[in-house]
Design an enzyme around this catalytic site. Structure first.
Site, PDB file in Angstrom:
ATOM      1  CB  SER A 237     -48.562 -22.900 -99.473  1.00  0.00           C
ATOM      2  OG  SER A 237     -48.221 -21.590 -99.506  1.00  0.00           O
TER       3      SER A 237
ATOM      4  CG  ASP B  53     -47.430 -27.678 -98.990  1.00  0.00           C
ATOM      5  OD1 ASP B  53     -47.650 -29.010 -98.619  1.00  0.00           O
ATOM      6  OD2 ASP B  53     -46.921 -27.104 -98.541  1.00  0.00           O
ATOM      7  CG  HIS B  54     -50.539 -28.169 -96.322  1.00  0.00           C
ATOM      8  ND1 HIS B  54     -50.883 -28.913 -95.057  1.00  0.00           N
ATOM      9  CD2 HIS B  54     -49.157 -27.990 -96.093  1.00  0.00           C
ATOM     10  CE1 HIS B  54     -50.069 -29.422 -94.617  1.00  0.00           C
ATOM     11  NE2 HIS B  54     -48.762 -28.635 -95.058  1.00  0.00           N
TER      12      HIS B  54
ATOM     13  CG  HIS C 198     -46.524 -32.199 -94.567  1.00  0.00           C
ATOM     14  ND1 HIS C 198     -47.017 -30.960 -95.303  1.00  0.00           N
ATOM     15  CD2 HIS C 198     -47.017 -33.186 -95.315  1.00  0.00           C
ATOM     16  CE1 HIS C 198     -47.720 -31.678 -96.270  1.00  0.00           C
ATOM     17  NE2 HIS C 198     -47.648 -32.811 -96.368  1.00  0.00           N
TER      18      HIS C 198
ATOM     19  CB  SER D  29     -37.495 -27.304 -91.411  1.00  0.00           C
ATOM     20  OG  SER D  29     -37.757 -26.911 -92.867  1.00  0.00           O
TER      21      SER D  29
ATOM     22  CG  ASN E 185     -43.752 -31.461 -97.645  1.00  0.00           C
ATOM     23  OD1 ASN E 185     -43.393 -32.407 -98.347  1.00  0.00           O
ATOM     24  ND2 ASN E 185     -45.055 -31.083 -97.444  1.00  0.00           N
TER      25      ASN E 185
ATOM     26  CG  ASP F 161     -41.752 -22.922 -96.598  1.00  0.00           C
ATOM     27  OD1 ASP F 161     -41.103 -22.201 -96.842  1.00  0.00           O
ATOM     28  OD2 ASP F 161     -43.138 -22.516 -96.376  1.00  0.00           O
ATOM     29  CB  THR F 162     -39.004 -23.854 -91.753  1.00  0.00           C
ATOM     30  OG1 THR F 162     -40.506 -23.717 -91.444  1.00  0.00           O
ATOM     31  CG2 THR F 162     -38.214 -23.029 -90.415  1.00  0.00           C
TER      32      THR F 162
HETATM   33  P1  13P Z   1     -41.256 -26.902 -92.483  1.00  0.00           P
HETATM   34  O1  13P Z   1     -41.989 -25.854 -91.699  1.00  0.00           O
HETATM   35  O2  13P Z   1     -40.572 -27.782 -91.389  1.00  0.00           O
HETATM   36  O3  13P Z   1     -40.362 -26.475 -93.312  1.00  0.00           O
HETATM   37  O4  13P Z   1     -42.360 -27.966 -93.184  1.00  0.00           O
HETATM   38  C1  13P Z   1     -42.715 -27.341 -94.643  1.00  0.00           C
HETATM   39  C2  13P Z   1     -44.091 -28.263 -94.915  1.00  0.00           C
HETATM   40  O5  13P Z   1     -44.469 -29.300 -94.183  1.00  0.00           O
HETATM   41  C3  13P Z   1     -44.866 -27.837 -96.226  1.00  0.00           C
HETATM   42  O6  13P Z   1     -45.944 -28.540 -96.216  1.00  0.00           O
HETATM   43  O1  G3H Z   2     -47.008 -26.058 -94.695  1.00  0.00           O
HETATM   44  C1  G3H Z   2     -46.907 -24.548 -94.823  1.00  0.00           C
HETATM   45  C2  G3H Z   2     -45.809 -24.396 -95.566  1.00  0.00           C
HETATM   46  O2  G3H Z   2     -44.570 -24.134 -94.812  1.00  0.00           O
HETATM   47  C3  G3H Z   2     -46.383 -23.299 -96.311  1.00  0.00           C
HETATM   48  O3  G3H Z   2     -46.502 -22.280 -95.588  1.00  0.00           O
HETATM   49  O4  G3H Z   2     -48.931 -21.365 -96.031  1.00  0.00           O
HETATM   50  O5  G3H Z   2     -47.078 -19.626 -95.146  1.00  0.00           O
HETATM   51  O6  G3H Z   2     -47.032 -20.531 -97.501  1.00  0.00           O
HETATM   52  P1  G3H Z   2     -47.590 -20.842 -95.975  1.00  0.00           P
HETATM   53 ZN    ZN Z   3     -46.705 -29.086 -94.562  1.00  0.00          ZN
END
Ligand code: 13P
Ligand code: G3H
Ligand code: ZN
Length: 305
Positions: A49, A80-81, A208, A211, A251, A253-254
């Site tokens: 990100s 990402d994003h 997205h 998780s 995706n 992350d969490t």
């Molecule tokens: P989670 O927060 O559900 O893991 O999603 C991550 C995500 O969409 C990153 O772009």
């Molecule tokens: O979409 C969000 C992702 O979990 C990335 O999060 O911007 O805190 O790195 P972050």
């Molecule tokens: Zn996302």
């Protein structure tokens, strides 16, 4: 090997599996998910990100991902994003093989304009582009039909957007949200909406906020002092359903964050005499690896490398 995401995702959609896209911020997360990919023989998307870039530095992240991609499994280096055009263009020039332009907060016209601007720079360099239409929001926050339609992805808009932009993959909003607190009441995704989108859009669809917030790992974290309250994620059964209806990139992350944190808390509690961070990080890395492997089985990407 380092690859772009376009063909990898197109194949995944065709064959009804999804490629896991893991957010990484440091060496430990990267090594854990790569080790899972190699063990499961799964293609993998490593995504950073803008926050990860601010934390670790783009050059450090690129160098680490390049080393990670020297093995046998296909690896996508993805932004990402991407919201800041300067960062997106820098990523394209510096060797990312895939970028996301997230202009979903703007109106349709501006979203199209910004997305096309990124594609004009990315495609000549062979870099794939993910774009987004709709805003991620927990479904209980959208009680009225009007509120849902205003936030979640409209299937006709999605069709038009792909045609107007020429994006390679499309992130949609069907009721997921980022983070650990996705649902207040019952976990629920708008699968019917996804089916309508998939009928109209042939590019791979991206989910997205996917998780699952595993109860067993939440419990480890809480046994060692974390306070996660009503943290709740997407059901595995819903993940299997979305893969049947065009979702080819998911995706995560969490779930890695919770595993990392649970592992660190446990290690610090269990090894009060240890001051070597390498020893303390062994457990968290194994837990993240296990989480990543479980995703590869669930997404059916295992064995597809
Ligand atoms: P989670 O927060 O559900 O893991 O999603 C991550 C995500 O969409 C990153 O772009
Ligand atoms: O979409 C969000 C992702 O979990 C990335 O999060 O911007 O805190 O790195 P972050
Ligand atoms: Zn996302």
């Amino acid at each position: 090997m380092l690859v772009t995401s376009k063909h990898l995702l197109a194949k995944a959609r065709r064959k009804k599996y999804a490629i896991p896209a893991f957010n990484i911020n440091n060496l430990e997360i990267l090594k854990a998910v790569m080790s899972a990919g190699e063990k499961m023989k799964s293609p993998i998307i490593i995504q950073t990100s803008e926050g990860a870039i601010e934390y670790a530095g783009m050059d450090y992240l690129i160098a680490m991902i390049r080393v990670a991609s020297k093995g046998k499994i296909p690896v996508v280096m993805h932004l990402d994003h991407g919201k800041d055009l300067k960062i997106i263009f820098q990523a394209i020039q510096s060797g990312y093989t895939s970028v996301m332009i997230d202009a979903s907060a703007f109106d349709y016209k501006k979203n199209v304009t910004l997305t096309k601007k990124v594609i004009a720079k990315a495609h000549p360099r062979g870099v794939s582009v993910e774009a987004e239409i709709g805003a991620l929001a927990g479904i209980e926050d959208l009680v009225s039909v009007e509120a849902r339609d205003a936030k979640l992805t409209d299937p006709d808009d999605a069709k038009l957007f792909v045609k107007d932009t020429g994006c390679d993959s499309l992130a949609v909003a069907i009721g997921t949200s980022h983070g650990a607190f996705k649902f207040k009441g019952k976990t629920h995704l708008d699968i019917e909406r996804l089916k309508e989108i998939a009928k109209r859009v042939s590019v791979p669809i991206v989910l997205h906020g996917a998780s699952g917030v595993r109860e067993d790992i939440k419990k480890i974290a809480e046994q060692h002092g974390a306070k996660l309250g009503k943290a709740r994620g997407v059901l595995d059964t819903d993940i299997s359903k979305v893969i049947q209806h065009g979702v080819a990139k998911i995706n995560i992350d969490t779930d890695l964050r919770i595993a990392f944190t649970a592992g660190i808390r446990e290690a610090i509690d269990d090894m009060p005499t240890i001051i070597d961070p390498r020893k303390l990080l062994e457990g968290p890395m194994l837990l993240m690896r296990e989480v990543a492997m479980q995703k590869m089985k669930l997404f059916k990407s295992a064995g597809k490398a």
